[in-house]
Design a protein around this motif. Structure first.
Motif, PDB file in Angstrom:
ATOM      1  N   UNK A   1      31.406  99.870  55.971  1.00 12.35           N
ATOM      2  CA  UNK A   1      30.197 100.685  56.027  1.00 12.35           C
ATOM      3  C   UNK A   1      28.964  99.794  55.887  1.00 12.35           C
ATOM      4  N   UNK A   2      27.948 100.021  56.730  1.00 18.19           N
ATOM      5  CA  UNK A   2      26.696  99.264  56.697  1.00 18.19           C
ATOM      6  C   UNK A   2      25.567 100.207  56.287  1.00 18.19           C
ATOM      7  N   UNK A   3      24.804  99.822  55.279  1.00 15.68           N
ATOM      8  CA  UNK A   3      23.649 100.606  54.846  1.00 15.68           C
ATOM      9  C   UNK A   3      22.403  99.737  54.958  1.00 15.68           C
ATOM     10  N   UNK A   4      21.441 100.173  55.780  1.00 14.48           N
ATOM     11  CA  UNK A   4      20.175  99.474  55.968  1.00 14.48           C
ATOM     12  C   UNK A   4      19.086 100.257  55.248  1.00 14.48           C
ATOM     13  N   UNK A   5      18.679  99.768  54.087  1.00 16.50           N
ATOM     14  CA  UNK A   5      17.728 100.504  53.261  1.00 16.50           C
ATOM     15  C   UNK A   5      16.336 100.580  53.892  1.00 16.50           C
ATOM     16  N   UNK A   6      16.036  99.707  54.859  1.00 10.82           N
ATOM     17  CA  UNK A   6      14.739  99.756  55.537  1.00 10.82           C
ATOM     18  C   UNK A   6      14.582 101.005  56.384  1.00 10.82           C
ATOM     19  N   UNK A   7      15.680 101.700  56.663  1.00  9.50           N
ATOM     20  CA  UNK A   7      15.608 102.913  57.475  1.00  9.50           C
ATOM     21  C   UNK A   7      15.105 104.115  56.687  1.00  9.50           C
ATOM     22  N   UNK A   8      14.918 103.945  55.384  1.00  9.59           N
ATOM     23  CA  UNK A   8      14.370 105.031  54.558  1.00  9.59           C
ATOM     24  C   UNK A   8      13.128 104.536  53.835  1.00  9.59           C
ATOM     25  N   UNK A   9      12.284 105.463  53.437  1.00 15.39           N
ATOM     26  CA  UNK A   9      11.058 105.112  52.723  1.00 15.39           C
ATOM     27  C   UNK A   9      11.366 104.857  51.252  1.00 15.39           C
ATOM     28  N   UNK A  10      10.986 103.664  50.785  1.00 14.56           N
ATOM     29  CA  UNK A  10      11.257 103.266  49.410  1.00 14.56           C
ATOM     30  C   UNK A  10      10.294 102.165  49.024  1.00 14.56           C
ATOM     31  N   UNK A  11       9.984 102.054  47.733  1.00 15.69           N
ATOM     32  CA  UNK A  11       9.138 100.958  47.250  1.00 15.69           C
ATOM     33  C   UNK A  11       9.802  99.610  47.510  1.00 15.69           C
ATOM     34  N   UNK A  12      11.111  99.597  47.722  1.00 16.52           N
ATOM     35  CA  UNK A  12      11.814  98.366  48.062  1.00 16.52           C
ATOM     36  C   UNK A  12      11.185  97.695  49.278  1.00 16.52           C
ATOM     37  N   UNK A  13      10.714  98.494  50.233  1.00 16.94           N
ATOM     38  CA  UNK A  13      10.102  97.937  51.450  1.00 16.94           C
ATOM     39  C   UNK A  13       8.866  97.109  51.127  1.00 16.94           C
ATOM     40  N   UNK A  14       8.125  97.509  50.101  1.00 17.54           N
ATOM     41  CA  UNK A  14       6.934  96.749  49.713  1.00 17.54           C
ATOM     42  C   UNK A  14       7.325  95.382  49.169  1.00 17.54           C
ATOM     43  N   UNK A  15       8.384  95.341  48.349  1.00 15.18           N
ATOM     44  CA  UNK A  15       8.809  94.075  47.779  1.00 15.18           C
ATOM     45  C   UNK A  15       9.324  93.130  48.861  1.00 15.18           C
TER      46      UNK A  15
ATOM     47  N   UNK B   1      35.009  90.310  59.691  1.00 19.24           N
ATOM     48  CA  UNK B   1      35.805  89.800  58.575  1.00 19.24           C
ATOM     49  C   UNK B   1      36.443  90.944  57.793  1.00 19.24           C
ATOM     50  N   UNK B   2      35.685  92.029  57.599  1.00 17.35           N
ATOM     51  CA  UNK B   2      36.150  93.142  56.765  1.00 17.35           C
ATOM     52  C   UNK B   2      36.348  94.420  57.574  1.00 17.35           C
ATOM     53  N   UNK B   3      36.654  94.297  58.845  1.00 17.76           N
ATOM     54  CA  UNK B   3      36.598  95.430  59.764  1.00 17.76           C
ATOM     55  C   UNK B   3      37.457  96.618  59.339  1.00 17.76           C
ATOM     56  N   UNK B   4      38.643  96.392  58.798  1.00 15.01           N
ATOM     57  CA  UNK B   4      39.537  97.490  58.452  1.00 15.01           C
ATOM     58  C   UNK B   4      39.611  97.727  56.952  1.00 15.01           C
ATOM     59  N   UNK B   5      38.651  97.195  56.205  1.00 16.55           N
ATOM     60  CA  UNK B   5      38.700  97.284  54.750  1.00 16.55           C
ATOM     61  C   UNK B   5      37.617  98.224  54.232  1.00 16.55           C
ATOM     62  N   UNK B   6      37.845  98.736  53.039  1.00 13.95           N
ATOM     63  CA  UNK B   6      36.892  99.646  52.399  1.00 13.95           C
ATOM     64  C   UNK B   6      35.824  98.813  51.688  1.00 13.95           C
ATOM     65  N   UNK B   7      34.923  98.258  52.485  1.00 10.57           N
ATOM     66  CA  UNK B   7      33.849  97.389  51.988  1.00 10.57           C
ATOM     67  C   UNK B   7      32.527  97.954  52.469  1.00 10.57           C
ATOM     68  N   UNK B   8      31.515  97.926  51.613  1.00  9.12           N
ATOM     69  CA  UNK B   8      30.178  98.382  51.992  1.00  9.12           C
ATOM     70  C   UNK B   8      29.208  97.215  51.940  1.00  9.12           C
ATOM     71  N   UNK B   9      28.413  97.062  52.995  1.00 11.47           N
ATOM     72  CA  UNK B   9      27.357  96.054  53.047  1.00 11.47           C
ATOM     73  C   UNK B   9      26.012  96.757  52.942  1.00 11.47           C
ATOM     74  N   UNK B  10      25.276  96.450  51.875  1.00 16.48           N
ATOM     75  CA  UNK B  10      23.937  96.990  51.664  1.00 16.48           C
ATOM     76  C   UNK B  10      22.918  95.934  52.073  1.00 16.48           C
ATOM     77  N   UNK B  11      21.962  96.309  52.920  1.00 15.90           N
ATOM     78  CA  UNK B  11      20.924  95.387  53.387  1.00 15.90           C
ATOM     79  C   UNK B  11      19.550  95.978  53.091  1.00 15.90           C
ATOM     80  N   UNK B  12      18.632  95.120  52.617  1.00 12.60           N
ATOM     81  CA  UNK B  12      17.257  95.562  52.475  1.00 12.60           C
ATOM     82  C   UNK B  12      16.616  95.789  53.826  1.00 12.60           C
ATOM     83  N   UNK B  13      16.965  94.926  54.789  1.00 14.70           N
ATOM     84  CA  UNK B  13      16.482  95.046  56.160  1.00 14.70           C
ATOM     85  C   UNK B  13      17.383  94.197  57.053  1.00 14.70           C
TER      86      UNK B  13
END
Length: 219
Positions: A2-16, A180-192
């Motif tokens: 699973x890939x999560x791109x936090x830049x796709x939502x509004x958050x103060x994280x974007x300012x940092x 590398x992790x295609x069939x595994x239960x791994x989540x990648x969180x990205x700020x952008x």
């Protein structure tokens, strides 16, 4: 995976993240490190929502309260040296976590800085068997150093769960980690997630060398 791109939502994280990229702010090393740390705190909070929880009874001075708290046995793992402020941010939230460290550095094998290799030299970690490992590294460029770091960590035990967190990733790096992790239960969180890397394997537009910006240039 699973890939999560936090830049796709509004958050103060974007300012940092924006301040980390800004050449007019980058020369303030203390602010640069603190922004990495603050992003780590925000990411850790978001990641905490996906953990396993159960109700515990808490004795107060005048009664018994119930609280739903995490059950995961967390280890925060990072790559020297750029990963240290991000690690600290996660540790501020998961303050009871174990800690794991590996040194992985890239070096240029040619004068044009196009032929690059990554070397692992040092590892310090608790037993990772059946742990929830949070592998945190500010930059995910090619994904090679993160993959090698992960292989080094798994010599010390196989975790029950892996979560990867980075601040700025390239699409190429994300694609590599997905393979590398295609069939595994791994989540990648990205700020952008940025679109590309250049010939020197830096993320574009990226922010430059996170380790140098945080701690000064190396020779």
């Amino acid at each position: 995976m699973k890939i999560i791109n936090l830049a796709e939502s509004n958050s103060i994280l974007n300012q940092f993240v924006a301040e980390m990229r800004d050449v007019n702010v980058q020369n303030d090393r203390m602010r640069f490190r603190r922004n990495i740390e603050r992003i780590g705190e925000l990411m850790a909070y978001e990641i905490s929502k996906d953990m396993n929880y159960s109700i515990k009874k808490i004795q107060t001075p005048i009664g018994v309260a119930e609280a739903s708290t995490p059950d995961d046995n967390v280890v925060i793992a990072t790559v020297f040296r750029a990963g240290l402020p991000l690690h600290n941010g996660f540790l501020n939230i998961f303050d009871k976590a174990g800690n794991a460290f590996v040194s992985a550095y890239r070096f240029y094998k040619d004068e044009s800085h196009r032929d690059i290799d990554v070397k692992i030299e040092y590892i310090a970690t608790p037993d990772l068997t059946d742990k929830t490992v949070l592998l945190v590294d500010p930059m995910l460029a090619t994904g090679e150093s993160l993959e090698l770091a992960w292989k080094a960590f798994t010599t010390k035990g196989i975790p029950s769960k892996l979560v990867i967190a980075c601040i700025i990733a390239s699409q190429a790096g994300v694609d590599r980690i997905k393979k590398v992790f295609q069939d595994q239960d791994v989540t990648l969180w990205c700020g952008v997630i940025d679109p590309e890397i250049n010939e020197q394997k830096y993320i574009v537009p990226g922010l430059g060398d996170a380790g140098d910006l945080a701690y000064g240039e190396k020779i």
